[in-house]
Design an enzyme around this catalytic site. Structure first.
Site, PDB file in Angstrom:
ATOM      1  N   GLY A 239       0.907  -1.291  -0.075  1.00  8.09           N
ATOM      2  CA  GLY A 239      -0.042  -0.248  -0.030  1.00  8.09           C
ATOM      3  C   GLY A 239       0.781   1.346  -0.008  1.00  8.09           C
ATOM      4  N   GLU A 273       4.259  -6.605   1.487  1.00 11.27           N
ATOM      5  CA  GLU A 273       3.793  -7.040   0.354  1.00 11.27           C
ATOM      6  C   GLU A 273       3.623  -5.890  -0.544  1.00 11.27           C
ATOM      7  OE1 GLU A 273       0.700 -10.605   1.962  1.00 11.27           O
ATOM      8  OE2 GLU A 273       0.060  -8.572   1.567  1.00 11.27           O
ATOM      9  N   GLY A 275       3.847  -3.581  -3.930  1.00 12.70           N
ATOM     10  CA  GLY A 275       3.530  -3.795  -5.585  1.00 12.70           C
ATOM     11  C   GLY A 275       3.904  -2.407  -6.138  1.00 12.70           C
ATOM     12  N   ARG A 276       2.843  -1.691  -5.819  1.00  9.03           N
ATOM     13  CA  ARG A 276       2.993  -0.369  -6.733  1.00  9.03           C
ATOM     14  C   ARG A 276       4.142   0.461  -6.360  1.00  9.03           C
ATOM     15  NH1 ARG A 276      -1.765   2.394  -7.782  1.00  9.03           N
ATOM     16  NH2 ARG A 276      -3.008   1.223  -6.243  1.00  9.03           N
ATOM     17  N   ARG A 312      -7.035   2.225 -15.150  1.00 11.73           N
ATOM     18  CA  ARG A 312      -6.800   3.090 -13.914  1.00 11.73           C
ATOM     19  C   ARG A 312      -7.737   4.420 -13.966  1.00 11.73           C
ATOM     20  NH1 ARG A 312      -3.439   4.878 -11.484  1.00 11.73           N
ATOM     21  NH2 ARG A 312      -3.986   4.201  -9.389  1.00 11.73           N
ATOM     22  N   TYR A 316     -10.783   4.154 -11.316  1.00 13.79           N
ATOM     23  CA  TYR A 316     -10.534   4.947 -10.191  1.00 13.79           C
ATOM     24  C   TYR A 316     -10.252   6.306 -10.172  1.00 13.79           C
ATOM     25  CZ  TYR A 316      -8.042   0.181  -9.274  1.00 13.79           C
ATOM     26  OH  TYR A 316      -7.758  -1.209  -8.857  1.00 13.79           O
ATOM     27  N   CYS A 343     -15.853   1.717 -27.615  1.00 17.32           N
ATOM     28  CA  CYS A 343     -16.955   2.240 -27.670  1.00 17.32           C
ATOM     29  C   CYS A 343     -17.568   2.506 -26.194  1.00 17.32           C
ATOM     30  CB  CYS A 343     -18.068   1.438 -28.478  1.00 17.32           C
ATOM     31  SG  CYS A 343     -17.303   1.168 -30.266  1.00 17.32           S
ATOM     32  N   GLU A 344     -17.137   3.198 -25.405  1.00 17.42           N
ATOM     33  CA  GLU A 344     -17.563   3.361 -24.178  1.00 17.42           C
ATOM     34  C   GLU A 344     -17.259   4.939 -23.885  1.00 17.42           C
ATOM     35  OE1 GLU A 344     -18.751   1.629 -21.713  1.00 17.42           O
ATOM     36  OE2 GLU A 344     -18.463  -0.530 -22.571  1.00 17.42           O
ATOM     37  N   TYR A 372      -0.346  -2.095 -12.143  1.00 12.79           N
ATOM     38  CA  TYR A 372      -1.692  -2.294 -12.405  1.00 12.79           C
ATOM     39  C   TYR A 372      -2.029  -1.641 -13.808  1.00 12.79           C
ATOM     40  CZ  TYR A 372      -1.438  -2.937  -7.531  1.00 12.79           C
ATOM     41  OH  TYR A 372      -1.307  -3.712  -6.213  1.00 12.79           O
TER      42      TYR A 372
HETATM   43  C1  LIG Z   1      -2.851  -5.477  -3.945  1.00 15.14           C
HETATM   44  C2  LIG Z   1      -2.279  -5.717  -2.407  1.00 15.14           C
HETATM   45  C3  LIG Z   1      -0.956  -5.661  -2.245  1.00 15.14           C
HETATM   46  C4  LIG Z   1      -0.159  -4.755  -2.948  1.00 15.14           C
HETATM   47  O1  LIG Z   1      -0.580  -3.345  -2.727  1.00 15.14           O
HETATM   48  P1  LIG Z   1       0.391  -2.067  -3.426  1.00 15.14           P
HETATM   49  O2  LIG Z   1      -0.594  -0.842  -2.924  1.00 15.14           O
HETATM   50  O3  LIG Z   1       0.399  -2.356  -4.928  1.00 15.14           O
HETATM   51  O4  LIG Z   1       1.616  -2.062  -2.465  1.00 15.14           O
HETATM   52  C5  LIG Z   1      -0.497  -6.393  -1.108  1.00 15.14           C
HETATM   53  N1  LIG Z   1      -1.286  -7.293  -0.386  1.00 15.14           N
HETATM   54  C6  LIG Z   1      -2.455  -7.565  -0.590  1.00 15.14           C
HETATM   55  C7  LIG Z   1      -3.120  -8.367   0.191  1.00 15.14           C
HETATM   56  C8  LIG Z   1      -2.993  -7.185  -1.568  1.00 15.14           C
HETATM   57  O5  LIG Z   1      -4.275  -7.371  -1.969  1.00 15.14           O
END
Ligand SMILES: *Cc1c(COP(=O)(O)O)cnc(C)c1O
Length: 418
Positions: A239, A273, A275-276, A312, A316, A343-344, A372
Site C-alpha cells: 500500500g 507485500e 506492489g505499486r 486506472r 479509479y 465504444c464507451e 496495475y
Molecule cells: C494489492 C495487494 C498488495 C499490494 O498493494 P500495493 O499498493 O501495490 O503495494 C499487497 N497485499 C495484498 C493482500 C493486496 O491485495
C-alpha cells in the site's frame, strides 16, 4: 529513482530513445526500466534494514515472468492472490518458501497446489476458509502454515475501491474475532499459525494509518504467543503510495520510521507485500496520436491505446501524467481529453489534460503505468493486448509479444452442428 527522463526534448528509458523503440515495436506498448524496478526494491530493502524482513512483491501489480525473475534474483519473494499468480511466481523462479498467498476466495484445488509447492504461508480471510485449508492439509498429511488476515478497521485515506482494512470491507477477520479464530486454528491438526497479516489499502500517502494499524496487530502477537502459538511473522501488507502527478509520496524510510520500532518489540520477522511502490514508476504506456478531434465543447486527442490497455483512469479516476515522447519547441499548450478508440464514454486516459499541440502520429507517454497497468488489461472490443518491453541499459527485450488476431480466438469453438 526514475529512468524515464528527457534529453533535449526526447524521452529516454535508461539509455534508449522511446521513439526508437516505438519505431521497432509499433504502438501502443508498455515500456519498463529494469534499473527503476531494481532501485525501488533496493530502497525499500534498505529502509527496513534495521529489522529482519522479506519483501514479497505483489504479483498482481505486474506479473510478467521477466519482471518476477528480475526481482526474485534480487532476493524478493512474492505475494500471490490466485493459483495463476502462484504458477507465474514459481515459473519465474521465486522460491516457494518466499511466497505468501492472500485472497478471500481460495478454492480447494488452489490450496492443494500451494501446499504441494510448500509456500511460506496462507493469509486466511475467513473462518470457513480456515476449515477448508485444514481439511485439505489433513488429506495431504501436512500442516499448513497460516496467518490470519486481520481487519484493523483503519481508514487509509485512499480511493474507496482500494481501501481494504475498513469495517465494511470484504477482507480479513475483525480484530475482535481474531483471537478466537487463532485458537480454533491452533487446535486443528492441519493448521500451524505462524504469522499475523494485514493489508489496509493501496496508494497510501501517509504513514499514520500504518502506524495505527501495526500498533493494533502487534499487541496480538504477544497474546497469541502466550497461548503457545509460535508467531514468527508480522505481515504489514502493501500500500505504500507513489507520485503520479503532484501528490507528495513519502519515501520508504518514512513508512519504516513509523512501524519498525513497533515491530522490533514483537521480535517477529517483518513481511511486506509491496506492489505499486516497486513497479508503478518503473513503467510507461506509449501510444500514438490517431486523430485530433474538435467536439462541440471539448477537444479530443484520439490515441491508439484505450481503457482496455490501462483501466486506472476509468476505474479509479486515477490521474496519470501524459506528455509527448518527443517535445516540439513551438507547440502551444492546449486542454484536451486523451481518449481511446473503445465504444464507451468512460474510455479515456486523461481528462482536461494540458498537452502541447500534437499531430497525427505523435507519440505520447502515459507515465507511472508499471503497476496495475498491463495486469488489468483486457481484450475488450477484441483489441489485441499490447507488448511489454523491458529496457536494461542500452538493451531492450520484448518480454511479451503483441497479441495477434489468432490469439484473440484461441480456445473458442463453434459447435459442429451450428
Ligand atoms: C494489492 C495487494 C498488495 C499490494 O498493494 P500495493 O499498493 O501495490 O503495494 C499487497 N497485499 C495484498 C493482500 C493486496 O491485495
Amino acid at each position: 529513482m526514475n529512468d524515464f527522463l528527457y534529453k533535449n526534448g526526447d524521452l529516454y528509458c535508461e539509455e534508449l530513445r522511446v521513439a526508437d523503440i516505438a519505431e521497432k515495436v509499433g504502438t501502443p506498448f508498455y515500456l519498463y526500466s529494469e534499473n527503476t524496478f531494481a532501485s525501488h526494491l533496493k530502497a525499500v530493502d534498505e529502509a527496513f534494514g534495521d529489522i529482519e524482513h522479506l519483501i514479497c512483491f505483489s504479483v498482481k501489480a505486474n506479473s510478467n515472468l521477466a519482471v518476477l525473475r528480475m526481482l526474485a534474483s534480487r532476493g524478493a519473494g512474492a505475494d500471490v492472490v490466485s493459483g495463476g499468480e502462484l504458477y507465474r511466481a514459481l515459473k519465474a523462479g521465486v522460491e516457494p518458501g518466499k511466497i505468501v498467498y492472500a485472497g478471500l476466495g481460495k478454492t480447494s484445488s488452489e490450496i492443494e497446489y500451494a501446499l504441494n509447492e510448500g509456500i511460506l504461508m496462507f493469509n486466511v480471510e475467513s473462518s470457513e476458509e480456515l476449515m477448508l485449508i485444514n481439511e485439505v492439509a489433513v488429506r495431504l498429511g501436512v500442516e499448513a502454515p497460516i496467518a490470519l488476515r486481520v481487519n484493523p478497521d483503519i481508514d487509509p485515506g485512499t480511493h474507496p475501491y482500494i481501501a481494504t482494512g475498513l469495517k465494511q470491507s470484504k477482507f480479513g477477520i475483525p480484530l475482535t474475532e481474531a483471537m478466537a479464530e487463532y485458537e480454533v486454528a491452533h487446535n486443528l491438526p492441519g493448521l500451524k499459525p505462524i504469522g499475523i497479516h494485514q493489508h489496509i489499502g493501496s496508494q497510501i500517502l501517509d504513514s499514520g494509518p500504518f502506524e495505527n494499524s501495526v500498533k493494533k496487530v502487534a499487541n496480538l502477537a504477544g497474546s497469541l504467543r502466550e497461548l503457545g502459538m509460535e508467531i514468527a511473522y508480522l505481515n504489514i501488507g502493501g500500500g505504500f503510495g507513489i507520485q503520479y502527478t503532484d501528490e507528495e509520496a513519502p519515501a520508504p524510510e518514512e513508512f519504516a520510521r513509523a512501524v519498525v520500532p513497533l515491530l522490533s518489540e514483537t521480535g517477529c520477522t517483518l513481511l511486506m507485500e509491496v506492489g505499486r511502490m516497486i513497479a508503478g514508476n518503473a513503467g510507461i504506456l506509449v501510444t500514438s496520436v490517431l486523430y485530433n478531434k474538435q467536439g462541440e465543447e471539448k477537444r479530443f486527442v484520439v490515441v491508439d491505446a484505450a481503457m482496455n490497455d490501462l483501466i486506472r483512469p476509468s476505474l479509479y479516476q486515477a490521474i496519470h501524467t501524459i506528455a509527448p515522447a518527443v517535445k516540439r519547441d513551438e507547440a502551444e499548450p492546449v486542454k484536451v481529453d486523451v481518449v481511446g478508440p473503445i465504444c464507451e464514454s468512460g474510455d479515456f486516459l486523461g481528462q482536461d489534460v494540458e498537452l502541447p499541440e500534437v499531430e497525427q502520429g505523435d507519440l505520447l507517454a502515459v507515465f507511472t503505468a508499471g503497476a496495475y497497468g498491463f495486469t488489468m488489461s483486457s481484450n475488450y472490443n477484441s483489441r489485441t493486448r499490447v507488448p511489454e518491453i523491458l529496457v536494461s541499459g542500452s538493451k531492450a527485450y520484448v518480454i511479451r509479444r503483441r497479441e495477434t488476431y489468432e490469439d484473440l480466438i484461441r480456445g473458442e469453438a463453434i459447435p459442429e452442428d451450428f
